[in-house]
Every structure is written in structure tokens, then in C-alpha cells.
Motif scaffolding. Structure first.
Motif, mmCIF file in Angstrom:
data_model
loop_
_atom_site.group_PDB
_atom_site.id
_atom_site.type_symbol
_atom_site.label_atom_id
_atom_site.label_comp_id
_atom_site.label_asym_id
_atom_site.label_seq_id
_atom_site.Cartn_x
_atom_site.Cartn_y
_atom_site.Cartn_z
ATOM 1 N N ILE A 10 0.836 -1.202 0.000
ATOM 2 C CA ILE A 10 0.000 0.000 0.000
ATOM 3 C C ILE A 10 0.870 1.251 0.000
ATOM 4 O O ILE A 10 1.778 1.392 0.821
ATOM 5 N N THR A 11 0.593 2.157 -0.932
ATOM 6 C CA THR A 11 1.202 3.488 -0.957
ATOM 7 C C THR A 11 0.071 4.505 -1.012
ATOM 8 O O THR A 11 -1.106 4.146 -0.997
ATOM 9 N N TYR A 12 0.434 5.794 -1.103
ATOM 10 C CA TYR A 12 -0.605 6.825 -1.138
ATOM 11 C C TYR A 12 -1.412 6.798 -2.427
ATOM 12 O O TYR A 12 -2.488 7.397 -2.500
ATOM 13 N N HIS A 13 -0.927 6.092 -3.470
ATOM 14 C CA HIS A 13 -1.645 6.089 -4.747
ATOM 15 C C HIS A 13 -1.847 4.695 -5.330
ATOM 16 O O HIS A 13 -2.369 4.567 -6.449
ATOM 17 N N SER A 14 -1.460 3.640 -4.599
ATOM 18 C CA SER A 14 -1.568 2.301 -5.175
ATOM 19 C C SER A 14 -1.669 1.247 -4.080
ATOM 20 O O SER A 14 -1.329 1.507 -2.913
ATOM 21 N N LEU A 15 -2.129 0.057 -4.458
ATOM 22 C CA LEU A 15 -2.158 -1.096 -3.560
ATOM 23 C C LEU A 15 -2.377 -2.351 -4.383
ATOM 24 O O LEU A 15 -2.747 -2.287 -5.562
ATOM 25 N N ILE A 42 -14.778 1.358 -9.247
ATOM 26 C CA ILE A 42 -13.901 0.341 -9.824
ATOM 27 C C ILE A 42 -14.723 -0.883 -10.219
ATOM 28 O O ILE A 42 -15.577 -1.346 -9.453
ATOM 29 N N SER A 43 -14.493 -1.404 -11.417
ATOM 30 C CA SER A 43 -15.168 -2.618 -11.879
ATOM 31 C C SER A 43 -14.224 -3.362 -12.810
ATOM 32 O O SER A 43 -13.905 -2.859 -13.902
ATOM 33 N N ILE A 44 -13.762 -4.543 -12.368
ATOM 34 C CA ILE A 44 -12.725 -5.266 -13.102
ATOM 35 C C ILE A 44 -13.048 -6.752 -13.095
ATOM 36 O O ILE A 44 -13.571 -7.296 -12.119
ATOM 37 N N ILE A 45 -12.732 -7.415 -14.208
ATOM 38 C CA ILE A 45 -12.793 -8.868 -14.316
ATOM 39 C C ILE A 45 -11.363 -9.386 -14.486
ATOM 40 O O ILE A 45 -10.594 -8.862 -15.299
ATOM 41 N N THR A 46 -10.983 -10.413 -13.719
ATOM 42 C CA THR A 46 -9.639 -10.973 -13.814
ATOM 43 C C THR A 46 -9.702 -12.481 -13.618
ATOM 44 O O THR A 46 -10.639 -13.001 -12.987
ATOM 45 N N ASP A 47 -8.710 -13.178 -14.175
ATOM 46 C CA ASP A 47 -8.667 -14.635 -13.997
ATOM 47 C C ASP A 47 -7.600 -15.058 -12.992
ATOM 48 O O ASP A 47 -7.289 -16.236 -12.870
ATOM 49 N N THR A 48 -7.025 -14.101 -12.277
ATOM 50 C CA THR A 48 -6.019 -14.401 -11.259
ATOM 51 C C THR A 48 -6.571 -14.044 -9.888
ATOM 52 O O THR A 48 -7.633 -13.413 -9.760
ATOM 53 N N THR A 49 -5.861 -14.420 -8.827
ATOM 54 C CA THR A 49 -6.288 -14.118 -7.452
ATOM 55 C C THR A 49 -5.493 -12.945 -6.868
ATOM 56 O O THR A 49 -5.291 -12.848 -5.663
ATOM 57 N N MET A 50 -5.058 -12.051 -7.743
ATOM 58 C CA MET A 50 -4.327 -10.861 -7.306
ATOM 59 C C MET A 50 -4.549 -9.768 -8.330
ATOM 60 O O MET A 50 -4.567 -10.023 -9.537
ATOM 61 N N ARG A 51 -4.723 -8.550 -7.846
ATOM 62 C CA ARG A 51 -4.901 -7.421 -8.749
ATOM 63 C C ARG A 51 -4.289 -6.177 -8.116
ATOM 64 O O ARG A 51 -4.535 -5.872 -6.942
ATOM 65 N N SER A 52 -3.466 -5.464 -8.905
ATOM 66 C CA SER A 52 -2.852 -4.219 -8.438
ATOM 67 C C SER A 52 -3.638 -3.033 -8.968
ATOM 68 O O SER A 52 -4.111 -3.042 -10.120
ATOM 69 N N PHE A 53 -3.750 -1.994 -8.142
ATOM 70 C CA PHE A 53 -4.470 -0.784 -8.506
ATOM 71 C C PHE A 53 -3.531 0.412 -8.358
ATOM 72 O O PHE A 53 -2.782 0.509 -7.395
ATOM 73 N N SER A 54 -3.586 1.296 -9.324
ATOM 74 C CA SER A 54 -2.773 2.518 -9.289
ATOM 75 C C SER A 54 -3.687 3.724 -9.525
ATOM 76 O O SER A 54 -4.886 3.570 -9.770
ATOM 77 N N ASP A 55 -3.093 4.911 -9.456
ATOM 78 C CA ASP A 55 -3.841 6.165 -9.634
ATOM 79 C C ASP A 55 -4.981 6.295 -8.626
ATOM 80 O O ASP A 55 -6.036 6.871 -8.931
ATOM 81 N N LEU A 56 -4.783 5.763 -7.428
ATOM 82 C CA LEU A 56 -5.774 5.923 -6.373
ATOM 83 C C LEU A 56 -5.604 7.275 -5.690
ATOM 84 O O LEU A 56 -4.582 7.952 -5.852
ATOM 85 N N ASN A 57 -6.602 7.655 -4.931
ATOM 86 C CA ASN A 57 -6.530 8.906 -4.181
ATOM 87 C C ASN A 57 -5.828 8.675 -2.844
ATOM 88 O O ASN A 57 -6.076 7.659 -2.186
ATOM 89 N N ASN A 59 -4.962 9.099 1.183
ATOM 90 C CA ASN A 59 -5.734 9.320 2.397
ATOM 91 C C ASN A 59 -7.216 8.998 2.188
ATOM 92 O O ASN A 59 -8.097 9.769 2.571
ATOM 93 N N THR A 60 -7.473 7.844 1.573
ATOM 94 C CA THR A 60 -8.844 7.462 1.210
ATOM 95 C C THR A 60 -9.109 6.017 1.609
ATOM 96 O O THR A 60 -8.260 5.150 1.415
ATOM 97 N N MET A 61 -10.289 5.764 2.151
ATOM 98 C CA MET A 61 -10.708 4.410 2.489
ATOM 99 C C MET A 61 -11.434 3.797 1.284
ATOM 100 O O MET A 61 -12.467 4.308 0.845
ATOM 101 N N TYR A 62 -10.879 2.717 0.757
ATOM 102 C CA TYR A 62 -11.482 2.005 -0.370
ATOM 103 C C TYR A 62 -12.167 0.736 0.128
ATOM 104 O O TYR A 62 -11.645 0.043 1.011
ATOM 105 N N THR A 63 -13.317 0.419 -0.448
ATOM 106 C CA THR A 63 -14.023 -0.831 -0.180
ATOM 107 C C THR A 63 -14.032 -1.662 -1.452
ATOM 108 O O THR A 63 -14.516 -1.206 -2.503
ATOM 109 N N PHE A 64 -13.483 -2.872 -1.373
ATOM 110 C CA PHE A 64 -13.442 -3.789 -2.513
ATOM 111 C C PHE A 64 -14.353 -4.986 -2.242
ATOM 112 O O PHE A 64 -14.383 -5.517 -1.124
ATOM 113 N N ASN A 65 -15.067 -5.388 -3.272
ATOM 114 C CA ASN A 65 -15.931 -6.569 -3.221
ATOM 115 C C ASN A 65 -15.444 -7.564 -4.267
ATOM 116 O O ASN A 65 -15.321 -7.214 -5.455
#
Length: 217
Positions: A10-15, A42-57, A59-65
């Protein structure tokens, strides 16, 4: 449903979001996973059990489902909350001010701030510097935003000024560094030494903030 989701790197703009596949897939292999997230829609389809996200805001709380899908349909969603950090930048250690004249022979204050550019030591939590704010009393405009490491402003000879500097990024501003009050006088710090009946040495500081020595006899 998937299990043990967690956020790493986790960084200030990615995780990076990771999870385990379902322990029970109903007898059919998992074809892909669906990830939705807020607040960035955010809405993504992937065939792996890991996904990286960039260009995030920052100091923000993200909720992933996260949910798994196979020929039988989608499994139940599992949610996880991940918070991106974010800090204001450090401030300047000092501000140097010298009196000068511009090309029109007007009196100006030459303001330099140190260290500049500001070095961000924790790049994972502190976004880069956007600009600097110069605040000068008794001047209009009082607040000036600049992206340079020095600033020159016209002043009135003999007047007193106080300068405050702060460093800005997307999170906010550093603590202010203050210099002054400073009197806009062409000759400053005049000293006389080695006085005799016929001579004396005069030390004085001029526009370039260099001590000059003048022998008078």
C-alpha cells in the motif's frame, strides 16, 4: 465465496489486492473473478487471485468486493476495506532574504527557501510537492503560489516585512517557516572597527547579503 482477501504494497496512490479461491466451487472450475470498488467506481474482471491498482486517491478508504464466477454463476461477494495513506510535505528549514534591485532599479526582496526542492523521504505515504506558498505582510497580494525555489517581490525602501513560506501537496500544507520582520534597507548591519585618529574600517551588508569592508582614512 473467495476467502482471506487482504491488501498489500500500500502506498498513497496504489495497492495490491489478494485473495484465495473458493474452497468449494460446486464441481466446476473458476473461470474468473469480479472486483468492484468504491469510491472510484472500480469494476474489473480478472482470472487471477491478485490485482494491483494505481492512480488511487491518497488518504482514502477504499471498499473492494470480490466474487468468483464459473459456469454455475457468481458466488457470494466478500468485502475488504483498505486505506491509502497520505501526509502533507515537510516544511523548509530556513528562509534567506536579501535586498536587491531589479532591471528598473526598483527595490525588491530576493527570497530563497531551503532546502529546495523539498526531498520526500517517505515516498510511500507522502505525495510529491505541487508548489510553494509565499506570504508577505503588508503586500498585495499577500499570498503568492509559485513552483520555483526562489521568489522576488517589489517592496518599499525602509518598510518592515515578514515572510512566511509553506510547502503544498495534494494532502495539504506544511508548517510555515517564518523569516522577519525584515526592514527593506539598502545598507544593513553596519559596523565600525579599528578606529584610530585618522582611519576606521566600516563593515556593512549590501543587497547581495555579502559583508563588505571599506577602509576610510
Amino acid at each position: 465465496e473467495v476467502s482471506f482477501p487482504n491488501c498489500t504494497n500500500i502506498t498513497y496512490h496504489s495497492l495490491t489486492l489478494q485473495w484465495n479461491p473458493p474452497s468449494d466451487n460446486g464441481g466446476e472450475s473458476i473461470s474468473h473473478y469480479s472486483i468492484t470498488g468504491t469510491p472510484d467506481d472500480i469494476s474489473i474482471i480478472t482470472d487471477t487471485t491478485m490485482r494491483s491498482f494505481s492512480d488511487l486517491n491518497p488518504n482514502t478508504m477504499y471498499t473492494f468486493n470480490v466474487s468468483a464466477n464459473n459456469s454455475l454463476g457468481f458466488g457470494e461477494e466478500l468485502s475488504i476495506k483498505c486505506n491509502t495513506p497520505g501526509e502533507a510535505p515537510p516544511g523548509f528549514t530556513d528562509v534567506d532574504i536579501c535586498l536587491d534591485v531589479d532591471m528598473n532599479f526598483d527595490t525588491v526582496l530576493d527570497i530563497k527557501y531551503n532546502p529546495c526542492p523539498i526531498v520526500i523521504t517517505d515516498t510511500n505515504t507522502t505525495p510529491p510537492v505541487d508548489n510553494y506558498t509565499v506570504e508577505i505582510t503588508d503586500l498585495s497580494p499577500v499570498n503568492i503560489t509559485t513552483d520555483t525555489c526562489d521568489y522576488t517581490v517589489p517592496v518599499s525602501e525602509g518598510e518592515s516585512y515578514t515572510v512566511e513560506m509553506s510547502v503544498n501537496n495534494i494532502i495539504g500544507s506544511s508548517e510555515k517557516t517564518t523569516a522577519g520582520p525584515f526592514i527593506a534597507s539598502w545598507l544593513r548591519d553596519v559596523q565600525v572597527k579599528d578606529v584610530t585618529n585618522t582611519s576606521a574600517i566600516i563593515l556593512y551588508t549590501t543587497a547581495d547579503c555579502v559583508v563588505n569592508e571599506l577602509e576610510n582614512s
